[in-house]
Design an enzyme around this catalytic site. Structure first.
Site, short mmCIF file in Angstrom:
data_model
loop_
_atom_site.label_atom_id
_atom_site.label_comp_id
_atom_site.label_asym_id
_atom_site.label_seq_id
_atom_site.Cartn_x
_atom_site.Cartn_y
_atom_site.Cartn_z
CG HIS A 1 -2.14 -1.37 1.21
ND1 HIS A 1 -3.23 -0.97 1.01
CD2 HIS A 1 -2.23 -2.58 1.29
CE1 HIS A 1 -4.29 -1.79 0.61
NE2 HIS A 1 -2.78 -2.71 1.16
CG ASP B 1 -0.02 8.92 0.87
OD1 ASP B 1 0.17 7.62 0.99
OD2 ASP B 1 -0.46 9.62 1.06
#
Ligand code: F6P
Length: 473
Positions: free
Chosen positions: A159, A367
């Site tokens: 992720h 991110d």
């Protein structure tokens, strides 16, 4: 899914439906939505810390999902979760070598917890299961299961970002970690950039062979490596804005700001989110565009996260200091520019807040994806949508190119982009929103789950074929 086989999801963080009110970030929301569709088992940490971790997982069932969760001992919580996962891998994977701490004992604990988790899941596995492991806490999980004789299709999804090889090689024992990944059949990353970094490492450091179809051969195995950008449950999230709770909270918020524009940011308290840069950009907005004084509010919601890790305590202190400084500098007796809130809200309330906000600010320094960007867009009113200001260093920027894309290190540019967003005419806002929303609908969380699982089964077949070829050569 393939035939009648079950989906077994393994992740460190498990979100039981009873604690659905507050979801800490993308993984929990994504996995929960995916499992709601397919049903199956969700195995991982219970979130509990005990003096001695129990040999048996706790069981709970809700709808189509069976939860199997284990407590961590205090030592494992310190060394595996706070330590190697969140003081070594997390900063390294977010390109923060300056914050990366390596401690051999913590690394040993990381391996030990992966082994213990694998041992605990083993008795619950059935022959036709497909196993999908998530995130950096559990890289060696498949290797442990394979050692125990598990032959099921095993997929891994990261992720977070995957860093460039030049950063990765600073990690002591990086080869062992990368070798462990080759026990999976398929590795999924958020973006093509992450895939490139991985392939580059395999070529340069592991003398691997890369093929155009996504296969990578190294450490004696051939696996598939691809990008699967995670989505959200787009329609469900949009529908949350119509719930009574969302409407009520939105109404209270709008009444409290008295016709002023709301700029919203929602981020876990984490140094990767670029909060100091964002606050400085907001300060510049007030400085360079004085028309906004008394006219806009920054609603910055920053739920606590990993509070036992020193770097997280530091970032919180810094954010509090900056908010106080900016408020002190610009506030009037009847207006305070920043509403800084250090707590989590449930998804319905957030959906209501997003809808009320003229601008969504998502400006991480790095991110993996950032689902707040997607949720902000999904929550907008089609007739009068707000504008997303998005960091080019969020994985989401690859798909959401109709947002105002900014470099979060360039605080002047971010301030200018906020001003553009505040002044953007309705037809342009609608056109940008529609393009992004169409894409969010096409690439929602169900699409993510389906494509990953399909590719996992294909990867399995391709891997077996290449194994046979290698044996007969
Ligand atoms: O990949 C990172 C991630 O799992 C995110 O999905 C989520 O935002 C966050 O980490 C949650 O962190 P933690 O489980 O440590 O609270």
């Amino acid at each position: 899914m393939n035939g009648s086989g079950r989906l077994v999801v393994v992740s460190n963080r498990v979100t039981q439906v009873t604690s659905r009110k507050v979801l800490a970030g993308g993984l929990a929301a994504g996995v929960l939505a995916a499992l709601r569709e397919s049903g199956g088992i969700w195995f991982g940490w219970s979130g509990g810390i005990t003096d001695q971790s129990s040999p048996e997982p706790n069981h709970a069932t809700n709808g189509k999902i069976t939860y199997l969760t284990c407590d961590l001992s205090r030592r494992d919580f310190e060394e595996y979760y706070n330590g190697f996962s969140n003081r070594t891998l997390w900063p390294l994977f977010h390109y923060r070598l300056d914050l990366t701490v390596f401690d051999r004992l913590q690394y040993e604990s990381y391996l030990r917890v992966n082994r213990h988790f694998a041992t605990r899941l083993l008795p619950y596995l059935e022959e036709d299961d497909t196993i999908w492991v998530h995130d950096y806490h559990l890289i060696p999980f498949a290797e442990e299961l394979r050692k125990m004789g598990v032959d099921a299709p095993l997929g891994f999804f990261l992720h977070t970002p995957f860093p460039p090889a030049d950063l990765l090689v600073a990690l002591p024992r990086h080869e062992k970690l990368l070798r462990a990944l080759f026990a999976y059949d398929l590795i999924g990353f958020q973006t093509e950039n992450d895939v490139r970094n991985f392939r580059d490492y395999i070529k340069r450091e592991a003398n691997g062979k890369l093929d155009g179809d996504g296969s990578c051969t190294a450490f004696g195995r051939t696996i598939q490596v691809k990008a699967f950008p995670i989505g959200i449950d787009t329609e469900d999230f949009a529908a949350l804005t119509e719930t009574p709770e969302a409407k009520r909270q939105r109404h209270i918020l709008e009444k409290s700001v008295m016709e002023r524009d709301i700029i919203i940011g929602v981020d876990r308290t984490d140094y990767s989110k670029g909060l100091p840069n964002r606050l400085k950009a907001f300060e510049l907005l007030l400085e360079n565009y004085p028309v906004n004084r008394g006219r806009v509010h920054l609603l910055q919601i920053t739920p606590p996260s990993r509070e036992h890790v020193p770097e997280y305590v530091e970032i919180q202190t810094e954010v509090e200091g900056l908010s106080g400084h900016i408020n002190g500098r610009f506030a009037e007796f009847d207006w305070v520019p920043i509403r800084y809130i250090h707590k989590a809200y449930n998804r319905r309330i957030l959906a209501g807040f997003f809808r009320a906000a003229r601008v969504g600010l998502v400006t991480p320094l790095r991110d993996g994806m950032n689902l707040v960007a997607k949720e902000y867009v999904a929550a907008q009113d089609p007739d009068d949508p707000g504008v997303l200001v998005l960091s080019k260093f969020a994985g989401a920027a690859r798909q959401m190119d109709r947002a105002l894309i900014v470099n979060p290190y360039d605080v002047n540019q971010v301030a200018d982009a906020i001003q553009v967003a505040l002044e953007m005419p309705l037809d342009e806002r609608q056109a940008r929103w529609r393009a992004m929303m169409d894409d969010l609908r096409r690439h929602d969380i169900d699409h993510w789950r389906r494509t990953f699982i399909e590719e996992l089964h294909n990867a399995r077949v391709a891997g077996e074929a290449s194994q046979r070829r290698a044996l007969s050569a």
